[in-house]
Design an enzyme around this catalytic site. Structure first.
Site, PDB file in Angstrom:
ATOM      1  N   PHE A   1      -0.888  18.549  -9.019  1.00  0.00           N
ATOM      2  CA  PHE A   1      -1.684  18.981  -9.981  1.00  0.00           C
ATOM      3  C   PHE A   1      -0.849  18.108 -10.828  1.00  0.00           C
ATOM      4  CE2 PHE A   1      -3.028  23.652 -10.640  1.00  0.00           C
ATOM      5  CZ  PHE A   1      -4.807  23.372  -9.290  1.00  0.00           C
TER       6      PHE A   1
ATOM      7  N   THR B   1      -3.514  23.911  -2.513  1.00  0.00           N
ATOM      8  CA  THR B   1      -3.257  23.634  -3.786  1.00  0.00           C
ATOM      9  C   THR B   1      -2.003  23.632  -4.587  1.00  0.00           C
ATOM     10  OG1 THR B   1      -5.004  24.368  -6.143  1.00  0.00           O
ATOM     11  CG2 THR B   1      -4.537  26.030  -4.495  1.00  0.00           C
TER      12      THR B   1
ATOM     13  N   GLU C   1     -11.083  29.360  -2.783  1.00  0.00           N
ATOM     14  CA  GLU C   1      -9.749  29.822  -2.293  1.00  0.00           C
ATOM     15  C   GLU C   1      -9.056  31.314  -1.701  1.00  0.00           C
ATOM     16  OE1 GLU C   1      -6.277  29.023  -5.037  1.00  0.00           O
ATOM     17  OE2 GLU C   1      -7.911  28.529  -5.991  1.00  0.00           O
TER      18      GLU C   1
ATOM     19  N   LYS D   1      -9.042  27.219   0.220  1.00  0.00           N
ATOM     20  CA  LYS D   1      -8.110  26.692  -0.303  1.00  0.00           C
ATOM     21  C   LYS D   1      -7.085  27.851  -0.284  1.00  0.00           C
ATOM     22  CE  LYS D   1      -8.552  24.673  -4.556  1.00  0.00           C
ATOM     23  NZ  LYS D   1      -8.854  25.440  -6.170  1.00  0.00           N
TER      24      LYS D   1
ATOM     25  N   ASP E   1     -14.502  19.576 -10.693  1.00  0.00           N
ATOM     26  CA  ASP E   1     -13.609  21.034 -10.206  1.00  0.00           C
ATOM     27  C   ASP E   1     -14.577  21.887 -11.128  1.00  0.00           C
ATOM     28  OD1 ASP E   1     -11.838  22.492 -10.312  1.00  0.00           O
ATOM     29  OD2 ASP E   1     -10.147  21.666 -12.105  1.00  0.00           O
TER      30      ASP E   1
END
Length: 322
Positions: A178, A156, A96, A132, A17
């Site tokens: 998350f 996400t 993203e 994303k 990440d």
């Protein structure tokens, strides 16, 4: 005895990440995932100075307005950074779509197609990237269209079961629930409560999603994300994928012990229900104060860092025109 990270890799695919190339080289993840916050941090680190200058030189020749040049530079920068990351991982990189498009289905689709085209222009096939998108209703609908076009997506900012379910029903390749941000909300709401890692609300959420997907035979990959401590990670050993920050990768590498898979496919099967309607999705999200707040906060946070990146590029380009 192998360290905790080496053992974890036997049960789950480890994803970095980060956009930090040194960390990616050191920990040898399968994939890497980025977001506007991580991209901004990587740019500020100086690791990508040469690449940034190359992108700015190309943008200086742009025939449009300054704002259009900035938008083009941003797209080319995140794709070029993704390409460099792919030189160091055997799998995929997640890139993203702008958070400001989180409630714009058509805008998200257009931006995703543009990012894929830039990757393909650089000789990188779509099989090595994930687009994303925020797990809003609009983002999920965009993913549904993109998946049919062979553009696989990483949905996400998932905090709620309805979000996860809608993503699977839309055929999303991967979701990122998350964990740590869910814990953050509960700690703020009730500071006196202490959780063992396996009892944390975020860990419990990922476990429920994973088992639901397996029981109903949805192929959507579950990738736990946003970890606050290594205990959360180990409590999800066996999850399809786990995306982990460099600090926690370092902790796992320097720690010993035994890692046993916690999540596994029980082989129990259920019949899939009718897909969630938009009204049901929005109502279930509305009824979840934590998910509503954290989704909005996450979108605002990513957009804030996107604006900082754009401001950095704008200032550099504007100075050239002055």
């Amino acid at each position: 005895m192998p360290n905790l990270l080496e053992q974890l890799k036997q049960h789950s695919t480890v994803v970095a990440d980060t956009g930090d190339l040194d960390a990616i080289r050191r920990f040898a993840p399968r994939d890497a995932t980025t977001n506007p916050s991580l991209i901004l941090k990587a740019v500020r680190s100086g690791q990508y100075d040469a690449l940034l200058e190359e992108i700015l030189n190309a943008a200086r020749d742009h025939n449009g307005t300054l704002d259009e040049a900035v938008d083009e530079a941003c797209d080319r920068l995140v794709v070029a950074m993704g390409g460099l990351i792919l030189d160091h991982v055997p799998g995929r990189v997640s890139t993203e779509v702008n958070a400001r498009l989180s409630f714009d289905t058509e805008g998200s689709i257009t931006k995703a197609r543009r990012l894929v085209a830039l990757y393909e222009e650089a000789g990188i096939g779509r099989e090595r990237i994930l687009i994303k998108l925020a797990s809003t209703w609009e983002g999920i609908r965009a993913a549904e269209v993109l998946e049919r076009e062979g553009i696989q997506c990483n949905l996400t900012l998932i905090f709620n079961f309805a979000q996860a379910r809608a993503c699977a029903e839309a055929g999303a390749f991967l979701i990122s629930p998350f964990v740590g941000r869910i814990l953050d909300w509960h700690r703020k709401a009730d500071p006196d409560t202490r959780y063992a890692p396996e009892e944390e609300p975020g860990v419990q959420s990922v476990r429920a999603i994973y088992h639901y997907f397996r029981r109903l035979e949805y192929p959507t990959v579950v990738m736990g994300a946003s970890f606050r401590n290594s205990g959360e990670i180990l409590a999800l050993a066996g999850c399809d994928r786990l995306t982990i920050s460099p600090a926690l990768l370092e902790e796992l590498t320097s720690s010993e012990g035994r890692v046993a898979p916690v999540l596994n496919d029980s082989r129990e099967r259920d019949t899939r229900p009718a897909p969630l309607t938009e009204a049901a999705f929005r109502w279930q999200l509305n009824e979840d104060a934590m998910a509503t707040e954290k989704l909005a906060e996450g979108i605002r946070g990513f957009e804030a860092d996107q604006l900082k990146l754009e401001s950095l590029l704008h200032d550099r380009l504007a100075a050239d025109k002055a």
